[in-house]
Design an enzyme around this catalytic site. Sequence first.
Site, short mmCIF file in Angstrom:
data_model
loop_
_atom_site.label_atom_id
_atom_site.label_comp_id
_atom_site.label_asym_id
_atom_site.label_seq_id
_atom_site.Cartn_x
_atom_site.Cartn_y
_atom_site.Cartn_z
N CYS A 141 -0.67 30.94 55.11
CA CYS A 141 0.63 30.39 55.52
C CYS A 141 1.55 31.58 55.85
CB CYS A 141 1.23 29.53 54.40
SG CYS A 141 2.91 29.03 54.78
N GLY A 152 -0.70 25.24 68.36
CA GLY A 152 -0.81 24.59 69.67
C GLY A 152 -1.42 25.51 70.72
C1 SIN Z 1 0.90 26.55 56.34
O1 SIN Z 1 1.21 27.11 57.42
O2 SIN Z 1 -0.11 26.92 55.74
C2 SIN Z 1 1.78 25.49 55.74
C3 SIN Z 1 2.97 25.17 56.54
C4 SIN Z 1 4.13 24.66 55.70
O3 SIN Z 1 3.96 23.76 54.86
O4 SIN Z 1 5.25 25.16 55.88
#
Ligand code: SIN
Length: 300
Positions: A129, A216
């Site tokens: 993330c 995307g």
């Molecule tokens: C992620 O990008 O792994 C999670 C995205 C989020 O919940 O902000």
Amino acid sequence: MTPGIEVELAGLRLRNPLILASGIMGNTASALVRVYRAGAGALTTKTVTKEPVEGYRNPVVVELPFGLLNAMGLPNPGVDYFLEELRAVKREVPEAPLIVSVGGNSPDEVADVASVVDVGEAVEINASCPHVSGHGVEIGSTPELIGELVRKVRESTSKPLFVKLTPMTHDIRSLGEAAVEAGADVLVAINTIRAMVIDVEAMKPVLSNKFGGLSGPAIRPVAVRAVYELSDLAPVVGVGGVETWRDALEMIMAGATAVGIGTAVYKKGLNVFEEISQGIIKYLESRGLTLKEVVGAAKS
Ligand code: SIN
């Protein structure tokens, strides 16, 4: 004869190679069941942490001409509650391969979450993330960090272990090598790329968190390149901007065993799974090929 498109991935049997990517419709049982019934080959949940997380305040998603920018802040109800939700998925569609995405702000915390996951066929570590402090890239962006993280989680679960990698590195292959050496069964490439958009009227970033993760079509060539670089290390799930059967085949020809579908679900709806499966079948049929023959075809 119509070519079959079933795949085997770390012991999981998928009716087709299309996997719902983490973060997209993966936080309630009813949504997961709908996605499976619409034709996904497997389901990945939204990332779950030990304690509940509220997430960021709005705006958390911006639609762009070439994809989405999101920063939700890993909102989730915490693992104990979430497991109940997942049991409901298994009651409704017991045959659906379910991959539970786990996160945390240290290797020990991620391992703790993985250790209690007693539902689903596999665990996916969110090591990527790009915008939540202490999580994701902060514990998964170097070979040393990812090695320690995967080793800890490997000790805490006997389920097949998927590891979702960040593209925010100069050498994704060394991240993949460290993950596999530490016990990863499957590499998932890629997560979103840290990015920003600014509202020029308000003269400030659009997202409440300022930074978000770009997904995307804009990131598809990055994902294809990452899959190409990783696919001789372990089975790979290629994720990033896949919207059509051609995009999916591109990932597969780069060496992906399966393909994650995320942002396209927002844009095209749940029909996207069936549409891509049918497109792949038609392509194989027209060329007299099997799916296996196409995996990694662009590498030879
Ligand atoms: C992620 O990008 O792994 C999670 C995205 C989020 O919940 O902000």
